[in-house]
Design a protein around this motif. Structure first.
Motif, mmCIF file in Angstrom:
data_model
loop_
_atom_site.group_PDB
_atom_site.id
_atom_site.type_symbol
_atom_site.label_atom_id
_atom_site.label_comp_id
_atom_site.label_asym_id
_atom_site.label_seq_id
_atom_site.Cartn_x
_atom_site.Cartn_y
_atom_site.Cartn_z
ATOM 1 N N VAL A 31 39.096 37.860 -11.488
ATOM 2 C CA VAL A 31 39.604 37.737 -10.322
ATOM 3 C C VAL A 31 38.602 38.571 -9.130
ATOM 4 C CG1 VAL A 31 41.642 38.524 -8.735
ATOM 5 C CG2 VAL A 31 42.082 37.766 -11.023
ATOM 6 N N GLY A 32 38.615 38.052 -8.247
ATOM 7 C CA GLY A 32 37.444 38.992 -7.010
ATOM 8 C C GLY A 32 37.248 37.982 -5.912
ATOM 9 N N ILE A 33 36.438 38.610 -5.151
ATOM 10 C CA ILE A 33 36.252 38.134 -3.878
ATOM 11 C C ILE A 33 35.027 36.997 -4.015
ATOM 12 C CG2 ILE A 33 35.287 38.490 -1.444
ATOM 13 C CD1 ILE A 33 38.179 39.588 -2.110
ATOM 14 N N LEU A 34 35.203 35.880 -3.648
ATOM 15 C CA LEU A 34 33.901 35.136 -3.995
ATOM 16 C C LEU A 34 32.760 35.182 -2.832
ATOM 17 C CD1 LEU A 34 32.892 32.435 -5.129
ATOM 18 C CD2 LEU A 34 33.851 31.191 -3.605
ATOM 19 N N SER A 35 31.579 35.770 -3.402
ATOM 20 C CA SER A 35 30.417 36.079 -2.631
ATOM 21 C C SER A 35 29.532 35.020 -2.229
ATOM 22 C CB SER A 35 29.664 37.154 -3.220
ATOM 23 O OG SER A 35 30.355 38.334 -3.359
ATOM 24 N N SER A 36 29.231 34.070 -3.301
ATOM 25 C CA SER A 36 28.243 33.016 -3.310
ATOM 26 C C SER A 36 28.309 32.251 -4.449
ATOM 27 C CB SER A 36 26.835 33.496 -2.816
ATOM 28 O OG SER A 36 26.343 34.095 -4.180
ATOM 29 N N CYS A 37 27.779 31.060 -4.227
ATOM 30 C CA CYS A 37 27.985 29.950 -5.141
ATOM 31 C C CYS A 37 26.422 29.171 -4.929
ATOM 32 C CB CYS A 37 28.860 29.040 -5.139
ATOM 33 S SG CYS A 37 29.095 27.906 -6.691
#
Length: 125
Positions: A31-37
């Motif tokens: 679980v976390g904050i999506l930073s980049s993909c």
């Protein structure tokens, strides 16, 4: 909680900055904050330049603390007091284990996941 589907990098990039839940193909959950993909990687909780700044701060503090510590093999010099010496004191805000101001991350540290191993990706509302 809503599923992000289809799992393509272009689709997932639209949700950068939002809290997400990731379930990997082996069953592990993150679980976390999506930073980049991008480039086959899914990054959670990453900040631009955040890791480099904290590493240099902790290295500088460890070098200072090593210089201040004394060992058993060192000889003590005789203390000479003079009438003109300056006395320095430090009161209440003293903390011997102070590591500097660091941000609070409720989701944990930065994490990079292989995008090919992601089974499900959920947007947490």
């Amino acid at each position: 909680m809503e599923q992000i589907y289809p799992l393509h990098e272009e689709v997932v990039n639209r949700f950068c900055g939002y809290p997400v839940g990731v379930i990997m193909k082996d069953g592990t959950r993150h679980v976390g904050i999506l930073s980049s993909c991008g480039s086959g990687k899914l990054q959670l909780n990453a900040e631009a330049g955040g890791m480099e700044a904290s590493v240099t701060q902790s290295q500088a503090q460890s070098q200072v603390s090593k210089k201040k510590k004394g060992g058993k093999g060192k000889t003590e010099e005789a203390h000479q007091s003079s009438g003109k010496s300056k006395l320095q004191t430090q009161a209440y805000p003293y903390d011997p284990y102070y590591y500097g101001p660091q941000p609070y991350y409720p989701w944990g540290g930065a994490l990079s996941l292989d995008f090919a191993l992601v089974a499900f990706l959920f947007l947490l509302l």
